[in-house]
Design an enzyme around this catalytic site. Structure first.
Site, PDB file in Angstrom:
ATOM      1  N   SER A 111     -37.862  10.756  14.599  1.00  0.00           N
ATOM      2  CA  SER A 111     -37.551  11.203  15.767  1.00  0.00           C
ATOM      3  C   SER A 111     -35.843  11.304  15.604  1.00  0.00           C
ATOM      4  O   SER A 111     -35.246  11.657  16.643  1.00  0.00           O
ATOM      5  CB  SER A 111     -38.306  10.308  16.637  1.00  0.00           C
ATOM      6  OG  SER A 111     -37.544   8.840  16.538  1.00  0.00           O
ATOM      7  N   LYS A 118     -34.937  -3.953   1.573  1.00  0.00           N
ATOM      8  CA  LYS A 118     -34.985  -2.534   0.756  1.00  0.00           C
ATOM      9  C   LYS A 118     -34.980  -2.760  -0.745  1.00  0.00           C
ATOM     10  O   LYS A 118     -35.706  -1.991  -1.403  1.00  0.00           O
ATOM     11  CB  LYS A 118     -33.713  -2.051   0.704  1.00  0.00           C
ATOM     12  CG  LYS A 118     -33.632  -1.495   2.542  1.00  0.00           C
ATOM     13  CD  LYS A 118     -34.520  -0.311   2.722  1.00  0.00           C
ATOM     14  CE  LYS A 118     -34.398   0.569   4.276  1.00  0.00           C
ATOM     15  NZ  LYS A 118     -35.523   1.605   4.427  1.00  0.00           N
ATOM     16  N   TYR A 149     -31.455  -7.248   5.085  1.00  0.00           N
ATOM     17  CA  TYR A 149     -31.701  -6.014   4.788  1.00  0.00           C
ATOM     18  C   TYR A 149     -31.771  -5.329   3.361  1.00  0.00           C
ATOM     19  O   TYR A 149     -32.536  -4.685   3.016  1.00  0.00           O
ATOM     20  CB  TYR A 149     -30.461  -5.195   5.673  1.00  0.00           C
ATOM     21  CG  TYR A 149     -30.585  -3.348   5.500  1.00  0.00           C
ATOM     22  CD1 TYR A 149     -31.500  -2.848   6.148  1.00  0.00           C
ATOM     23  CD2 TYR A 149     -29.738  -2.866   4.714  1.00  0.00           C
ATOM     24  CE1 TYR A 149     -31.706  -1.565   6.246  1.00  0.00           C
ATOM     25  CE2 TYR A 149     -30.063  -1.323   4.445  1.00  0.00           C
ATOM     26  CZ  TYR A 149     -30.847  -0.833   5.350  1.00  0.00           C
ATOM     27  OH  TYR A 149     -30.889   0.722   5.245  1.00  0.00           O
TER      28      TYR A 149
END
Length: 268
Positions: free
Chosen positions: A12, A147, A143
């Site tokens: 989105s 990842k 983070y």
């Protein structure tokens, strides 16, 4: 063969939306996902309701797409969220939320689409990771870890599913000019904290990197190229040359020298 059906999570806004818009012009049937698709009024491709932190939501979205199109040719596991802060000051629930979004969620989406890909005797899964996942970055520990873990999961899973003609690859972006900075969790910059000065400087540097990042269309073009590669590589990196070169330096430099280089960059 009919048009390939592509499913993009987190489509989105940001990189996901840029990928979807680009592929939508290339004769694919593109479907994106959003936690609240009813709020999105400007998407040029359909959006399915999906929250990667909710297994039932994942199953429902995948079933809806399979009922409509009967197949899923490409999954682009893009949904993710940023997080920053001194590890000592990040609440446990925020760490868990980050791993639920960046690692456990993508795993569940892959598990949801793999039966269909095995049945149709082929498919491609592209996991959008991060160059930050190749190294432990100060104040981005969670983070980097989430990842980096997805990178390793991909390495293992691609070997497991190769006999079924299903290909899996990682695409690791560097800094791109998106809204990720506004959507990520920032541990508050606490007055009097032991990390007040160093974290404050690093936070400012990170935001500048995003603001001055590359155009997300570059990432979209790279994804398009991977889709059209018969036998994709294990890893792809997309971003500024210096960011990609940082991975090379980590591989060739002694650990302490590389650590010193990062500390100098972040003024630690």
């Amino acid at each position: 063969m009919s048009e390939k059906v592509i499913l993009i999570t987190g489509a989105s806004s940001g990189i996901g939306k840029a990928i979807g818009m680009f592929l939508n012009t290339k004769n694919y049937k593109v479907y994106g996902t959003s936690r609240n698709p009813d709020r999105i009024t400007d998407s040029p491709f359909p959006l399915l309701a999906l929250d990667v932190r909710n297994t039932e939501s994942i199953k429902s979205a995948v079933e809806t797409l399979l009922e409509k199109e009967k197949r899923i040719d490409v999954l682009i596991n893009n949904a993710g969220v940023g997080i920053t802060g001194p590890l000592e000051e990040i609440p446990a629930e925020e760490i868990l939320n980050n791993f639920n979004t960046n690692l456990f969620g993508p795993i569940e989406v892959m598990k949801a689409v793999l039966p269909a890909m095995r049945a149709q005797k082929g498919g491609l899964i592209i996991n959008v990771t991060s160059i930050a996942g190749y190294m432990g970055l100060p104040f981005r520990s969670v983070y980097s870890a989430s990842k980096g873990a997805l990178e390793l999961v991909t390495e293992a899973l691609r070997m497991e599913v190769k006999p079924f003609n299903v290909h899996i690859t990682n695409v690791a972006p560097g800094d791109f000019s998106t809204n990720i900075a506004s959507g990520r969790y920032h541990a508050p910059l606490l007055k009097g904290s032991a990390y007040e000065d160093t974290y404050g400087y690093s936070l400012k540097t990170m935001d500048e990197h995003v603001d001055g990042g590359s155009d997300p269309k570059e990432m979209a073009a790279a994804i398009y190229k991977v889709i059209n590669t018969p036998n994709p590589k294990v890893h792809y990196k997309v971003g500024a040359p210096l960011q990609k070169f940082s991975i090379v330096l980590k591989r060739i430099l002694p650990d302490k020298i590389y650590e010193k280089m990062l500390m100098n960059h972040y003024k630690l």
